[in-house]
Design an enzyme around this catalytic site. Sequence first.
Site: not given
Length: 520
Positions: A276-278
Site C-alpha cells: 500500500s501507499k503507506r
Amino acid sequence: MTLFLPLNSQKMSDRPVRVRFAPSPTGPLHIGGVRTALYNYLFAKKHKGKFLLRIEDTDQKRFVEGAEDYVNDSLNWLGLTVDEGVREGGDFGPYKQSERMDKYAGYAHQLVKDDYAYYAFDTPEELTEMRAKLEANSMSAKYDATSRMSMRNSLTLSEDEVKERLDRGDNYIVRIKLPRNEEIRFQDVIRGWIVFNSSQLDDKVLLKEDGLPTYHLANIVDDHLMEISHVIRGEEWLPSAPLHVILYRYLGWEDTMPKFAHLPLILKPDGKGKLSKRDGDRLGFPVFPIEWKDPKTDEISSGYRESGYLPNAVVNMLALLGWHPSDNQELFDLESLINEFTLERVSKSGAKFDMDKAKWFNHQYLMKATGTEIADMVASQIEPKHTARGDKYLATAIEMLKEKVSFASEILPLGDYFFEAPSAYDEKVQRKKWNADIAGHITNYINSIVEGNMVSASAMEEQLQAYADSKEIGKGMLMQPLRWVVSGQAGGPPIFEMLELIGLEEVSKRLDRAIQKFPV
RNA sequence: GCUCCUAUAGCAUAAUGGUCAGUGCAGUAGGUUUUCAACCUAAAGAUUAGGGUUCAAUUCCCUGUAGGAGUACCA
C-alpha cells in the site's frame, strides 16, 4: 498417463487478441496496477493484438481530478503504448465508461425480462435490517436465493405493484438472479480450473439507483462490445469472476467470453498484506510510477520517475516480479520481454516487493545510460553551478559517478566537488594522511603538472609516478591525499580522470584552499 | 465468520515422480583497485507440518497450519 495441452495453445489464434487495462480514476495508479498494465501490454504485443485502455469511472463519487491523466502519463513514461483508448481513439469507443452510459441500462432491463435479474426496491435500512437478522441467526448475510423472497422486489411484489412503482418513479435497482445451487467453473490461464458454487455468491447489484451500472455489468458489457479476448487482471477479482461468467451466460455471450488470467498480488516487503501507499512512505521506496500530488490535500506521493529510476528498469523489475522466463536471463528490454512473455509462466503466489532487487535493476540500467540521458532524468536537481562549465562537462561527471549509485538522484549530491570546491573534507583522511610532508609533496606535484600544462589523465598519472620515484616514495601514499585536496572525499572515481575533468586551474585553486583550511 | 486463491533459502524465482534442488538479489569470506563502485572466486543458505498413493514425492491426493484476496447501490 494423460497428456495435457498447454492451456492456451489451442485457441489463441481463434480470435484476434484484444486486451484491456481498465483502471478506475480514483487516485494514482499503484505499482501493482502498473504491472497489470505491463502484462496486458506484453501479452497483446506478443500476439500481435491490441492493448486498450478503458477508464472505468462508473462511480462518480470516487472521481479524482487528474487521475486519468496520471494513468496516461505513467504508461507513457514506461513506454507502454496504448492502441485504443480515450486519447488514441479506436473503433470501439468511447473508451470511458461515463461516456457510454446509454449502453448499460438496456442490458439490465433485458436481463430482467429474461428472468435473469429483478428489480429491487429495498431501502438501505431494510437491507441493514435483513443482514442483521440473518447474522443473528448465524446465517450468511447475503441477498441471495434464500433471502430474496422475503425482500421487497419484483419477485415478491405483484406485477401490478411493480409496474406502479416503476411508473411512479420509485427508486429501484436491478439485481442479478443467481441460481440457487449450481456449480460455476471456468479455466484461468494462470491457475487452471476454478470452481465456485452459486450458493456462495449473492445477487449483486447490476444497475444502481442512479441508473448507472456497477462495475460488474459495465465491465462485462464493455468487454463484450470491445471484443476483448483475454481479461488479465489482479487476483482481487478472482472471487467475482464466477459472477462475470454467469453474466456472460445470461447475456448470451458465453461463446465469445474472454479467457481469464488472474495475476498474483504484490505484497508488502515486510510483514503482511497487500502493498500500500503507506508502505512506501514507511520503507522509503515509491509505490507509484510517477509523482502524484493529491488535488485535495496537496499531499505528495513519490514516484519511481522522480526518484531516479529509469523506465526500463521499472519495466524489467516489474516484469520479473511474478513472471519468469524459461531460462535464467534477467535483463530484458521491452522488445525481448514481448518475445519471451507467456501467461503460463506467471506464478500463482503473491510476491513480496523486493526493494534491493529493484535497486539492482536500476543500477544495471543506470550503467547503460549515458551521462546526457541521466542529466535529463535529474533535470529538476540541476542548478546553475552544474551547467556552468557546459553540458558536456556535466555529462562526463555523471558518467564517472553513475556506477557508484543505484539512483540517478544520488549522483549530483555525491559528486558536488565536480561543480564547486568542497564544503566538507573527510576528517579521517585529514587526520591520517595530511601532514607537512604530504602537503609538500602534493603541492610540488600539483605545481609540476600546472607548470607542465599536463591536462590529460595519463600525463598526470605519469607525472605522479615520476615524482614519487624521484622522491623515492610510493605514489599510493600521495593518491588519497591528492583526491582529498581536490574533492574532500576519501573515495571516488579514478583520480586522474577526475583531475582531468576538473582541470588544472581549478585543481590548483583547490590546493590553495586546502592548505589554507588545513595548515600543517 | 463464510468463500476462493496460494505455499521451494531473508527476498524474487527455476527444475524434477528417482544421483550434490539451479539462478539472481541481499548477507559472509577472499582476490582485484590509491579509495568507493564495478568485476572475479569461494563458502553458506530452501522444498510449511502430518498423513496417504507409489518400489520411489519437494513434485500427485487429503488434512492441518500459515499467508493473501473477496464478502458495498467501490472498482
